[in-house]
Scaffold this motif. Structure first.
Motif, short mmCIF file in Angstrom:
data_model
loop_
_atom_site.label_atom_id
_atom_site.label_comp_id
_atom_site.label_asym_id
_atom_site.label_seq_id
_atom_site.Cartn_x
_atom_site.Cartn_y
_atom_site.Cartn_z
N VAL A 137 0.86 -1.19 0.00
CA VAL A 137 0.00 0.00 0.00
C VAL A 137 0.89 1.24 0.00
N LYS A 138 0.57 2.17 -0.89
CA LYS A 138 1.36 3.40 -0.98
C LYS A 138 0.44 4.60 -0.90
N GLN A 139 0.72 5.49 0.08
CA GLN A 139 -0.05 6.72 0.22
C GLN A 139 0.50 7.73 -0.78
N ILE A 140 -0.38 8.24 -1.66
CA ILE A 140 0.08 9.12 -2.73
C ILE A 140 0.11 10.58 -2.27
N ARG A 141 -1.02 11.12 -1.87
CA ARG A 141 -1.06 12.52 -1.43
C ARG A 141 -1.38 12.63 0.05
N ASN A 142 -2.36 11.89 0.47
CA ASN A 142 -2.78 11.88 1.87
C ASN A 142 -3.48 10.57 2.13
N ALA A 143 -3.97 10.38 3.36
CA ALA A 143 -4.60 9.12 3.72
C ALA A 143 -5.87 8.85 2.92
N ASP A 144 -6.42 9.88 2.28
CA ASP A 144 -7.63 9.71 1.48
C ASP A 144 -7.35 9.26 0.05
N TYR A 145 -6.08 9.18 -0.33
CA TYR A 145 -5.77 8.61 -1.65
C TYR A 145 -4.58 7.67 -1.51
N GLU A 146 -4.84 6.38 -1.63
CA GLU A 146 -3.82 5.36 -1.52
C GLU A 146 -3.94 4.40 -2.70
N GLU A 147 -2.81 3.87 -3.12
CA GLU A 147 -2.78 2.88 -4.19
C GLU A 147 -2.32 1.54 -3.64
N TYR A 148 -2.96 0.48 -4.11
CA TYR A 148 -2.71 -0.88 -3.64
C TYR A 148 -2.21 -1.73 -4.80
N VAL A 201 0.22 -7.93 -10.52
CA VAL A 201 -0.93 -8.59 -11.16
C VAL A 201 -2.23 -7.82 -10.93
N PHE A 202 -2.21 -6.84 -10.02
CA PHE A 202 -3.40 -6.02 -9.80
C PHE A 202 -2.97 -4.70 -9.18
N LYS A 203 -3.65 -3.63 -9.63
CA LYS A 203 -3.40 -2.31 -9.06
C LYS A 203 -4.75 -1.63 -8.82
N GLY A 204 -4.99 -1.23 -7.58
CA GLY A 204 -6.23 -0.55 -7.24
C GLY A 204 -5.95 0.68 -6.42
N ALA A 205 -7.00 1.43 -6.11
CA ALA A 205 -6.82 2.67 -5.34
C ALA A 205 -8.04 2.93 -4.48
N LYS A 206 -7.81 3.72 -3.43
CA LYS A 206 -8.87 4.22 -2.57
C LYS A 206 -8.84 5.74 -2.69
N CYS A 207 -9.97 6.33 -3.09
CA CYS A 207 -10.02 7.77 -3.32
C CYS A 207 -11.23 8.36 -2.60
N TYR A 208 -10.98 9.20 -1.58
CA TYR A 208 -12.05 9.82 -0.81
C TYR A 208 -11.94 11.34 -0.89
N GLY A 209 -13.09 12.00 -0.96
CA GLY A 209 -13.12 13.46 -0.94
C GLY A 209 -13.00 14.08 -2.32
N PHE A 210 -13.73 15.19 -2.54
CA PHE A 210 -13.73 15.84 -3.84
C PHE A 210 -12.36 16.41 -4.21
N ARG A 211 -11.54 16.67 -3.22
CA ARG A 211 -10.22 17.21 -3.54
C ARG A 211 -9.37 16.19 -4.30
N ASN A 212 -9.64 14.92 -4.10
CA ASN A 212 -8.89 13.87 -4.79
C ASN A 212 -9.60 13.36 -6.04
N LEU A 213 -10.92 13.57 -6.11
CA LEU A 213 -11.70 13.00 -7.20
C LEU A 213 -11.24 13.50 -8.58
N GLN A 214 -11.00 14.80 -8.68
CA GLN A 214 -10.64 15.35 -9.99
C GLN A 214 -9.33 14.74 -10.50
N ASN A 215 -8.37 14.55 -9.59
CA ASN A 215 -7.10 13.95 -9.99
C ASN A 215 -7.29 12.52 -10.46
N VAL A 216 -8.16 11.78 -9.80
CA VAL A 216 -8.42 10.40 -10.20
C VAL A 216 -9.11 10.35 -11.56
N VAL A 217 -10.06 11.26 -11.78
CA VAL A 217 -10.74 11.31 -13.08
C VAL A 217 -9.72 11.55 -14.19
#
Length: 532
Positions: free
Chosen positions: A369-380, A390-406
């Protein structure tokens, strides 16, 4: 504050209140003798102690009371003037007063005409109430460590209150519905992964294949705030959003279809209320997709928030810190109580996908697990022993992170971001990226939630209470220490970690519809004016 299609979320608060574009005007028609003539005295607006608006002028004499603008759920769903709903939106038919009015009216009906009142409570709601009870006990207790009240105890105390004081017939939590949603979610992910694998070998890939095949990355669909945002501002993301229903709507299907048959009731003979940590859940329940045309009823008739349930408890003088008889040995009805799902307090969607891939893999996999910007955006990442991803996923919470994920999804998938439904997969761009990137390098799944830190910090949750560290109830919304406390309480479930295979088979055999669809909402806002 107004929002455009190319919304920039740099300094935006995650809890968005309605913009000026969201205010529905009320046409005020003056009598002919009161209409202004050239040179007439100017009028002014005055507000009395109750918050009522009056127009006062020399010409009209006494002040004239002005009508109040009201926004219904249909207005809100039809408008794209805001990004997500908020506490200040007036939703007249989705409130605790509406629930109390129904229960009173239903109790007076003839026996054959009475509906069965059912209420389903989200685990995040129970955690918020438990944290509030614990904080209040600490503030009033002389002991340094007063006993902890678990979410399971809160559920059973609520069951007594809701059944014997308010008149509900059945009280459930939504974790069994979440179990069904997670299973369907993983199934949909596997389907998309197989389609993506098949399409990756196609030499003549055509624009639009992405939309037809519903390829990866798959974006979670349980958060209505995120869905509302995507439908109104990023229609190009629609093919990536999962079609699995949220636990709230799965619970609606369970209650109105599966349980209804057991009770000998049609869907319109049941009144189903959900208690949720989020105001956006009111809008989700009101979607036309969840309306039963045959019986003219919704899967979830009314949604109230944690704060609204707390207001009812206070109104009726009920104290959740007081134990009830038999609360530790109470038997659940029909569904198991508070099923535990490891992962996140927002539903454990990403963890369910990871667990499935780990269990079905022919060789051991290691999770990083790697925290990218803050605890609300992590990549697994799941890696084999040789280091291959073999797999890459992410957890993205809050509108501040949503735009970057989009933007990231658009870049990795060859989709033009921010241009609506026209932003389809470009064949040349996609082929180039597939050639340059090895499998596993791109995101395949993202757990998306609109609220920072997820559902335990939903807009409908209780604010910090008590004295000392938690203040007097005036603590700023989103207080991190308080959210951590609610999060910790969430995992003190004390519930049942086991599932009933027989029950799962019975529901699977029932063939309940656990998927829905989402679509772009065309903007009807021009400047500050809304086309009503």
């Amino acid at each position: 504050m107004t929002f455009s299609g190319a919304l920039t979320l740099t300094d935006l608060n995650d809890f968005i209140t309605p913009s000026q574009a969201c205010i529905k005007p009320v046409e005020q028609v003056k009598p002919k003798d009161l209409r202004k003539e050239p040179g007439a005295a100017a009028s002014e607006i005055l507000i009395d102690g109750s918050g009522t608006y009056y127009e006062v002028s020399q010409a009209s004499g006494p002040g004239r009371r002005l009508e109040q603008a009201q926004i219904s759920l249909n207005d809100c769903l039809a408008c794209s003037g805001c990004i997500t709903s908020a506490e200040s939106v007036l939703i007249s038919l989705q409130s605790h007063e509406e629930v109390l009015n129904f229960l009173e009216a239903n109790s007076k009906e003839e026996e054959g005409k009475k509906k069965i009142p059912v209420i389903s409570i989200a685990p995040q709601v129970l955690a918020s109430l438990a944290a509030s009870v614990a904080a209040s006990s600490e503030a009033s207790s002389s002991s340094s460590s007063p006993p902890v009240v678990t979410p399971l105890q809160i559920l059973r105390r609520l069951r007594v209150f809701l059944k014997h004081t308010l008149g509900f017939s059945h009280i459930f939590d939504t974790t069994f519905a979440r179990e069904l949603a997670l299973r369907e979610h993983v199934k949909e992910f596997q389907e998309r992964r197989e389609k993506a694998s098949q399409q990756s070998g196609k030499e003549n890939r055509q624009p639009g294949d992405e939309e037809k095949g519903h390829f990866l990355p798959m974006l979670a669909s349980a958060c209505p705030g995120w869905i509302c945002y995507a439908e109104k501002t990023h229609a190009e993301m629609m093919p990536f959003i999962a079609n699995t229903k949220s636990p709230q709507q799965v619970m609606g299907t369970l209650v109105k279809e599966w349980m209804g048959k057991k009770w000998g009731k049609r869907a319109d003979g049941i009144y189903h209320v959900c208690v949720m940590p989020c105001y956006d859940k009111k809008l989700e329940a009101s979607r036309s997709d969840f309306y039963n045309e045959l019986y003219a009823t919704r899967d979830v008739d009314c949604v109230i928030t944690t704060g609204e349930l707390d207001a009812v408890l206070k109104e009726k003088g009920w104290d959740l810190s007081i134990a009830v008889d038999g609360e530790m040995n109470a038997e659940p009805e029909l569904l198991p109580e508070l099923i535990e799902h490891p992962g996140t307090s927002s539903g454990s969607y990403l963890q369910a996908v990871i667990d499935h891939l780990t269990k079905t893999s022919e060789m051991p996999l290691e999770l990083s697990v790697k925290q990218i910007r803050n605890a609300d955006y992590e990549e697994y990442e799941l890696r084999q022993e040789d280091g291959q991803v073999v797999f890459k996923g992410a957890k993205c919470y809050g509108f501040r992170n949503l735009q970057n994920v989009v933007r990231k999804v658009g870049k990795e998938s060859g989709v033009r971001v921010g241009i609506g439904a026209a932003g389809k997969l470009g064949g040349r761009v996609a082929r180039k990226r597939e050639k340059d990137e090895a499998p596993g390098q791109k995101l395949e799944y993202i757990e998306v939630m609109a609220c920072p830190t997820g559902c335990v910090n939903g807009g409908g949750q209780l604010k910090a209470v008590g004295d000392g560290a938690w203040g007097d109830g005036g603590v700023k919304w989103g207080n991190r220490e308080w959210t951590k406390r609610v999060e910790a309480m969430y995992w003190e479930t004390g519930g049942n970690p086991d599932m009933s295979p027989e029950l799962l088979r019975e529901i699977e055999d029932a063939g309940l519809g656990l998927r829905t669809s989402y679509r772009a909402v065309e903007s009807n806002v021009v400047g500050l004016a809304v086309k009503w």
